[in-house]
Scaffold this motif. Sequence first.
Motif, PDB file in Angstrom:
ATOM      1  N   LYS A 126       0.830  -1.199   0.000  1.00 32.08           N
ATOM      2  CA  LYS A 126       0.000   0.000   0.000  1.00 32.08           C
ATOM      3  C   LYS A 126       0.871   1.259   0.000  1.00 32.08           C
ATOM      4  CE  LYS A 126      -3.908   1.805   2.638  1.00 32.08           C
ATOM      5  NZ  LYS A 126      -4.692   1.598   3.859  1.00 32.08           N
ATOM      6  N   GLN A 127       1.951   1.216   0.763  1.00 32.03           N
ATOM      7  CA  GLN A 127       2.871   2.351   0.807  1.00 32.03           C
ATOM      8  C   GLN A 127       3.493   2.620  -0.559  1.00 32.03           C
ATOM      9  OE1 GLN A 127       5.625   1.410   4.018  1.00 32.03           O
ATOM     10  NE2 GLN A 127       4.949   3.282   5.050  1.00 32.03           N
ATOM     11  N   LYS A 128       3.865   1.546  -1.257  1.00 28.23           N
ATOM     12  CA  LYS A 128       4.473   1.706  -2.576  1.00 28.23           C
ATOM     13  C   LYS A 128       3.474   2.307  -3.558  1.00 28.23           C
ATOM     14  CE  LYS A 128       6.958  -0.670  -6.194  1.00 28.23           C
ATOM     15  NZ  LYS A 128       7.403  -1.926  -6.760  1.00 28.23           N
ATOM     16  N   LYS A 129       2.207   1.860  -3.493  1.00 31.74           N
ATOM     17  CA  LYS A 129       1.172   2.410  -4.359  1.00 31.74           C
ATOM     18  C   LYS A 129       0.988   3.900  -4.104  1.00 31.74           C
ATOM     19  CE  LYS A 129      -2.185  -1.095  -5.656  1.00 31.74           C
ATOM     20  NZ  LYS A 129      -3.536  -1.594  -5.394  1.00 31.74           N
ATOM     21  N   GLN A 130       0.946   4.275  -2.837  1.00 27.70           N
ATOM     22  CA  GLN A 130       0.775   5.689  -2.489  1.00 27.70           C
ATOM     23  C   GLN A 130       1.953   6.520  -2.988  1.00 27.70           C
ATOM     24  OE1 GLN A 130       0.224   5.517   1.740  1.00 27.70           O
ATOM     25  NE2 GLN A 130      -1.992   5.254   1.588  1.00 27.70           N
ATOM     26  N   PHE A 131       3.152   5.997  -2.852  1.00 27.98           N
ATOM     27  CA  PHE A 131       4.336   6.711  -3.307  1.00 27.98           C
ATOM     28  C   PHE A 131       4.315   6.898  -4.819  1.00 27.98           C
ATOM     29  CE2 PHE A 131       8.630   6.478  -5.079  1.00 27.98           C
ATOM     30  CZ  PHE A 131       9.145   7.656  -4.554  1.00 27.98           C
ATOM     31  N   LEU A 132       3.953   5.834  -5.546  1.00 21.10           N
ATOM     32  CA  LEU A 132       3.904   5.930  -7.001  1.00 21.10           C
ATOM     33  C   LEU A 132       2.822   6.911  -7.462  1.00 21.10           C
ATOM     34  CD1 LEU A 132       4.435   2.199  -8.045  1.00 21.10           C
ATOM     35  CD2 LEU A 132       6.031   4.101  -8.299  1.00 21.10           C
ATOM     36  N   LYS A 133       1.689   6.925  -6.747  1.00 22.03           N
ATOM     37  CA  LYS A 133       0.611   7.837  -7.104  1.00 22.03           C
ATOM     38  C   LYS A 133       1.047   9.284  -6.904  1.00 22.03           C
ATOM     39  CE  LYS A 133      -4.242   8.726  -6.248  1.00 22.03           C
ATOM     40  NZ  LYS A 133      -5.415   8.418  -5.441  1.00 22.03           N
ATOM     41  N   LYS A 134       1.766   9.542  -5.832  1.00 23.87           N
ATOM     42  CA  LYS A 134       2.248  10.901  -5.563  1.00 23.87           C
ATOM     43  C   LYS A 134       3.325  11.316  -6.554  1.00 23.87           C
ATOM     44  CE  LYS A 134       1.331  11.379  -0.661  1.00 23.87           C
ATOM     45  NZ  LYS A 134       1.905  11.515   0.675  1.00 23.87           N
ATOM     46  N   SER A 135       4.152  10.383  -6.969  1.00 22.57           N
ATOM     47  CA  SER A 135       5.268  10.731  -7.845  1.00 22.57           C
ATOM     48  C   SER A 135       4.836  10.949  -9.291  1.00 22.57           C
ATOM     49  CB  SER A 135       6.347   9.650  -7.790  1.00 22.57           C
ATOM     50  OG  SER A 135       5.843   8.443  -8.334  1.00 22.57           O
ATOM     51  N   ARG A 136       3.679  10.390  -9.666  1.00 18.76           N
ATOM     52  CA  ARG A 136       3.187  10.590 -11.029  1.00 18.76           C
ATOM     53  C   ARG A 136       2.684  12.011 -11.218  1.00 18.76           C
ATOM     54  NH1 ARG A 136      -0.160   5.734 -10.470  1.00 18.76           N
ATOM     55  NH2 ARG A 136       1.233   4.013 -10.811  1.00 18.76           N
ATOM     56  N   PRO A 137       2.782  12.539 -12.440  1.00 21.85           N
ATOM     57  CA  PRO A 137       2.268  13.896 -12.659  1.00 21.85           C
ATOM     58  C   PRO A 137       0.744  13.911 -12.653  1.00 21.85           C
ATOM     59  CG  PRO A 137       3.036  12.953 -14.706  1.00 21.85           C
ATOM     60  CD  PRO A 137       3.402  11.982 -13.627  1.00 21.85           C
ATOM     61  N   ARG A 138       0.170  15.003 -12.143  1.00 22.59           N
ATOM     62  CA  ARG A 138      -1.278  15.183 -12.164  1.00 22.59           C
ATOM     63  C   ARG A 138      -1.624  15.867 -13.480  1.00 22.59           C
ATOM     64  NH1 ARG A 138      -6.152  14.023 -12.151  1.00 22.59           N
ATOM     65  NH2 ARG A 138      -7.636  15.652 -11.613  1.00 22.59           N
ATOM     66  N   ILE A 139      -2.381  15.186 -14.315  1.00 21.51           N
ATOM     67  CA  ILE A 139      -2.702  15.688 -15.645  1.00 21.51           C
ATOM     68  C   ILE A 139      -4.100  16.287 -15.607  1.00 21.51           C
ATOM     69  CG2 ILE A 139      -2.945  15.079 -18.069  1.00 21.51           C
ATOM     70  CD1 ILE A 139      -1.054  12.675 -17.343  1.00 21.51           C
ATOM     71  N   GLU A 140      -4.194  17.577 -15.885  1.00 20.28           N
ATOM     72  CA  GLU A 140      -5.460  18.293 -15.791  1.00 20.28           C
ATOM     73  C   GLU A 140      -6.397  17.973 -16.954  1.00 20.28           C
ATOM     74  OE1 GLU A 140      -6.392  20.115 -13.211  1.00 20.28           O
ATOM     75  OE2 GLU A 140      -4.469  19.724 -12.242  1.00 20.28           O
TER      76      GLU A 140
END
Length: 182
Positions: free
Chosen positions: A21-35
């Motif tokens: 779960k921690q790895k998923k959260q980290f990957l989600k945060k590290s990805r760019p937020r595309i508007e």
Amino acid sequence: MPKAKKNSHRKKYDYDKDRKKQKKQFLKKSRPRIEDKNVRHAWDNYKTSNKNLEDMGLAFDPNHSLPIRNPQALFAQTTAAPVVTKPYVLRKLEEEASQPFDDDKSLSRDLIDFVQHMVREYREDYKAMARDEKNYYQDTPKQIQRKVNEYKRCHPKLYAAFIQSLAANANPQSSTQPSSSR
């Protein structure tokens, strides 16, 4: 030299943390937020940003996408044009960009009331407006002129109707007044 206390403690494994779960959260945060929804839909998380944009026909670095004017550099760089595998994204972006844009900027009610009061009292005399007692913020004539022009630009129909009502009040019908004869 003394050691830092933090380093002297023994590292312990925390069994209560969910590493997956921690790895998923980290990957989600590290990805760019595309508007943009079109780009977000076509985005592939397993490709680099450069490759994703290249597949959509967009440029990651505009310096590489524009043609080079230097003729000597043309011989040194021989790269093929990138293959666009997702042209629908580019088409949708062009369609959105070609839509007419409505300027929905509005002014505050206080500013509208201020401008209407000033125009009602002084018409185009900005120096007199600056001396008015309702000029609480002590705006200069130029600042008041900018506010009036902003009101004209943001609400042209309201301003035209306001000016017409002022003209109608200033010039009442002469037939309603009795004529005096001597």
